[in-house]
Design a protein around this motif. Sequence first.
Motif, mmCIF file in Angstrom:
data_model
loop_
_atom_site.group_PDB
_atom_site.id
_atom_site.type_symbol
_atom_site.label_atom_id
_atom_site.label_comp_id
_atom_site.label_asym_id
_atom_site.label_seq_id
_atom_site.Cartn_x
_atom_site.Cartn_y
_atom_site.Cartn_z
ATOM 1 N N VAL A 1 0.839 -1.205 0.000
ATOM 2 C CA VAL A 1 0.000 0.000 0.000
ATOM 3 C C VAL A 1 0.873 1.252 0.000
ATOM 4 O O VAL A 1 0.603 2.211 -0.717
ATOM 5 C CB VAL A 1 -0.965 -0.008 1.203
ATOM 6 C CG1 VAL A 1 -1.741 1.297 1.278
ATOM 7 C CG2 VAL A 1 -1.924 -1.193 1.120
ATOM 8 N N VAL A 2 1.933 1.228 0.787
ATOM 9 C CA VAL A 2 2.839 2.377 0.871
ATOM 10 C C VAL A 2 3.591 2.582 -0.445
ATOM 11 O O VAL A 2 3.867 3.712 -0.842
ATOM 12 C CB VAL A 2 3.822 2.199 2.052
ATOM 13 C CG1 VAL A 2 4.935 3.215 2.020
ATOM 14 C CG2 VAL A 2 3.070 2.263 3.371
ATOM 15 N N MET A 3 3.914 1.508 -1.141
ATOM 16 C CA MET A 3 4.697 1.616 -2.377
ATOM 17 C C MET A 3 3.891 2.133 -3.566
ATOM 18 O O MET A 3 4.472 2.666 -4.508
ATOM 19 C CB MET A 3 5.312 0.256 -2.734
ATOM 20 C CG MET A 3 6.465 -0.129 -1.837
ATOM 21 S SD MET A 3 7.722 1.157 -1.680
ATOM 22 C CE MET A 3 8.265 1.326 -3.354
ATOM 23 N N ILE A 4 2.587 2.025 -3.539
ATOM 24 C CA ILE A 4 1.772 2.484 -4.679
ATOM 25 C C ILE A 4 1.962 3.976 -4.941
ATOM 26 O O ILE A 4 2.221 4.368 -6.087
ATOM 27 C CB ILE A 4 0.293 2.086 -4.491
ATOM 28 C CG1 ILE A 4 0.167 0.567 -4.630
ATOM 29 C CG2 ILE A 4 -0.605 2.809 -5.486
ATOM 30 C CD1 ILE A 4 -1.182 0.015 -4.258
ATOM 31 N N PRO A 5 1.884 4.860 -3.930
ATOM 32 C CA PRO A 5 2.154 6.280 -4.217
ATOM 33 C C PRO A 5 3.592 6.537 -4.664
ATOM 34 O O PRO A 5 3.833 7.436 -5.473
ATOM 35 C CB PRO A 5 1.869 6.990 -2.892
ATOM 36 C CG PRO A 5 1.093 6.037 -2.078
ATOM 37 C CD PRO A 5 1.410 4.670 -2.570
ATOM 38 N N VAL A 6 4.535 5.753 -4.165
ATOM 39 C CA VAL A 6 5.941 5.912 -4.583
ATOM 40 C C VAL A 6 6.079 5.580 -6.063
ATOM 41 O O VAL A 6 6.702 6.318 -6.829
ATOM 42 C CB VAL A 6 6.877 5.041 -3.714
ATOM 43 C CG1 VAL A 6 8.299 5.066 -4.243
ATOM 44 C CG2 VAL A 6 6.824 5.474 -2.259
ATOM 45 N N LEU A 7 5.495 4.465 -6.468
ATOM 46 C CA LEU A 7 5.534 4.080 -7.883
ATOM 47 C C LEU A 7 4.818 5.116 -8.751
ATOM 48 O O LEU A 7 5.284 5.453 -9.846
ATOM 49 C CB LEU A 7 4.912 2.697 -8.077
ATOM 50 C CG LEU A 7 5.700 1.538 -7.488
ATOM 51 C CD1 LEU A 7 4.878 0.257 -7.544
ATOM 52 C CD2 LEU A 7 7.021 1.371 -8.199
ATOM 53 N N ALA A 8 3.695 5.626 -8.263
ATOM 54 C CA ALA A 8 2.960 6.661 -9.006
ATOM 55 C C ALA A 8 3.811 7.922 -9.167
ATOM 56 O O ALA A 8 3.828 8.534 -10.235
ATOM 57 C CB ALA A 8 1.649 6.986 -8.300
ATOM 58 N N PHE A 9 4.547 8.298 -8.127
ATOM 59 C CA PHE A 9 5.428 9.473 -8.204
ATOM 60 C C PHE A 9 6.479 9.290 -9.295
ATOM 61 O O PHE A 9 6.694 10.193 -10.114
ATOM 62 C CB PHE A 9 6.102 9.717 -6.849
ATOM 63 C CG PHE A 9 7.261 10.668 -6.938
ATOM 64 C CD1 PHE A 9 7.045 12.035 -7.040
ATOM 65 C CD2 PHE A 9 8.561 10.203 -6.952
ATOM 66 C CE1 PHE A 9 8.111 12.913 -7.139
ATOM 67 C CE2 PHE A 9 9.640 11.072 -7.049
ATOM 68 C CZ PHE A 9 9.411 12.437 -7.146
ATOM 69 N N PHE A 10 7.141 8.134 -9.306
ATOM 70 C CA PHE A 10 8.183 7.916 -10.306
ATOM 71 C C PHE A 10 7.600 7.843 -11.714
ATOM 72 O O PHE A 10 8.212 8.313 -12.666
ATOM 73 C CB PHE A 10 9.011 6.669 -9.985
ATOM 74 C CG PHE A 10 10.008 6.904 -8.896
ATOM 75 C CD1 PHE A 10 11.088 7.749 -9.097
ATOM 76 C CD2 PHE A 10 9.867 6.309 -7.660
ATOM 77 C CE1 PHE A 10 12.011 7.991 -8.101
ATOM 78 C CE2 PHE A 10 10.776 6.544 -6.651
ATOM 79 C CZ PHE A 10 11.853 7.386 -6.869
ATOM 80 N N TRP A 11 6.394 7.281 -11.864
ATOM 81 C CA TRP A 11 5.754 7.243 -13.181
ATOM 82 C C TRP A 11 5.409 8.668 -13.626
ATOM 83 O O TRP A 11 5.633 9.025 -14.782
ATOM 84 C CB TRP A 11 4.501 6.366 -13.152
ATOM 85 C CG TRP A 11 3.841 6.305 -14.489
ATOM 86 C CD1 TRP A 11 4.158 5.481 -15.528
ATOM 87 C CD2 TRP A 11 2.786 7.147 -14.959
ATOM 88 N NE1 TRP A 11 3.353 5.756 -16.616
ATOM 89 C CE2 TRP A 11 2.500 6.772 -16.282
ATOM 90 C CE3 TRP A 11 2.045 8.170 -14.379
ATOM 91 C CZ2 TRP A 11 1.509 7.381 -17.033
ATOM 92 C CZ3 TRP A 11 1.059 8.782 -15.137
ATOM 93 C CH2 TRP A 11 0.797 8.387 -16.445
ATOM 94 N N LEU A 12 4.868 9.486 -12.713
ATOM 95 C CA LEU A 12 4.529 10.871 -13.057
ATOM 96 C C LEU A 12 5.775 11.678 -13.419
ATOM 97 O O LEU A 12 5.745 12.479 -14.362
ATOM 98 C CB LEU A 12 3.780 11.541 -11.905
ATOM 99 C CG LEU A 12 2.338 11.099 -11.725
ATOM 100 C CD1 LEU A 12 1.788 11.624 -10.402
ATOM 101 C CD2 LEU A 12 1.495 11.557 -12.889
ATOM 102 N N ARG A 13 6.852 11.464 -12.687
ATOM 103 C CA ARG A 13 8.099 12.171 -12.984
ATOM 104 C C ARG A 13 8.617 11.789 -14.368
ATOM 105 O O ARG A 13 9.042 12.642 -15.149
ATOM 106 C CB ARG A 13 9.146 11.844 -11.909
ATOM 107 C CG ARG A 13 10.374 12.709 -12.013
ATOM 108 C CD ARG A 13 11.299 12.438 -10.888
ATOM 109 N NE ARG A 13 12.086 11.260 -11.220
ATOM 110 C CZ ARG A 13 13.194 10.918 -10.607
ATOM 111 N NH1 ARG A 13 13.626 11.613 -9.588
ATOM 112 N NH2 ARG A 13 13.862 9.861 -10.979
ATOM 113 N N TRP A 14 8.574 10.510 -14.690
ATOM 114 C CA TRP A 14 8.993 10.014 -15.997
ATOM 115 C C TRP A 14 8.103 10.602 -17.094
ATOM 116 O O TRP A 14 8.602 11.088 -18.124
ATOM 117 C CB TRP A 14 8.938 8.495 -15.975
ATOM 118 C CG TRP A 14 9.236 7.798 -17.258
ATOM 119 C CD1 TRP A 14 10.179 8.119 -18.189
ATOM 120 C CD2 TRP A 14 8.579 6.626 -17.758
ATOM 121 N NE1 TRP A 14 10.161 7.213 -19.229
ATOM 122 C CE2 TRP A 14 9.185 6.286 -18.983
ATOM 123 C CE3 TRP A 14 7.557 5.820 -17.278
ATOM 124 C CZ2 TRP A 14 8.781 5.192 -19.733
ATOM 125 C CZ3 TRP A 14 7.168 4.721 -18.021
ATOM 126 C CH2 TRP A 14 7.781 4.421 -19.225
#
Length: 152
Positions: free
Chosen positions: A95-108
């Motif tokens: 659950v905690v990693m989903i926003p982290v992954l979303a951040f890196f996808w948005l940055r990319w």
Amino acid sequence: MSARPRPGGTPDRRRDRSPVAAARRLSRPAGVLVLALSVVSYVAAVDPGQAGHYPTCPFLALTGYECPGCGALRTIHALAHGHLREALGLNVFAVVMIPVLAFFWLRWTAARAMDRPVRTRVADPRLIWAFLGAVLLFWLVRNLPFGAVLTA
């Protein structure tokens, strides 16, 4: 548009701003988004809590201990149905990693949309080592008797 050498030998730094070039730049982030949404849709539709739909975790099957990813499919299923409390109980780390992954996808995606180079170095090495330590600590604690709160 790739950098073409000018007659003097210096590369041409003008960027191609056409809609076709923008679509080409955004094709990979869009493909990753479509793939992620497809996987989440499938897991939302096919309950991982019912036997026979998904393979058992090999680490769990061999050792009887849960890996850091155990419960992640059921977590995604619970989140897709709006059950945050249940998802946190299954695998809080996922659950905690989903926003982290979303951040890196948005940055990319933003870097590709603005035709800026995508950094190849994700983060400071200390942050990466801290993340690895957090995964290992989560893995250890969820398999100890007092870490039963973290088990799926």
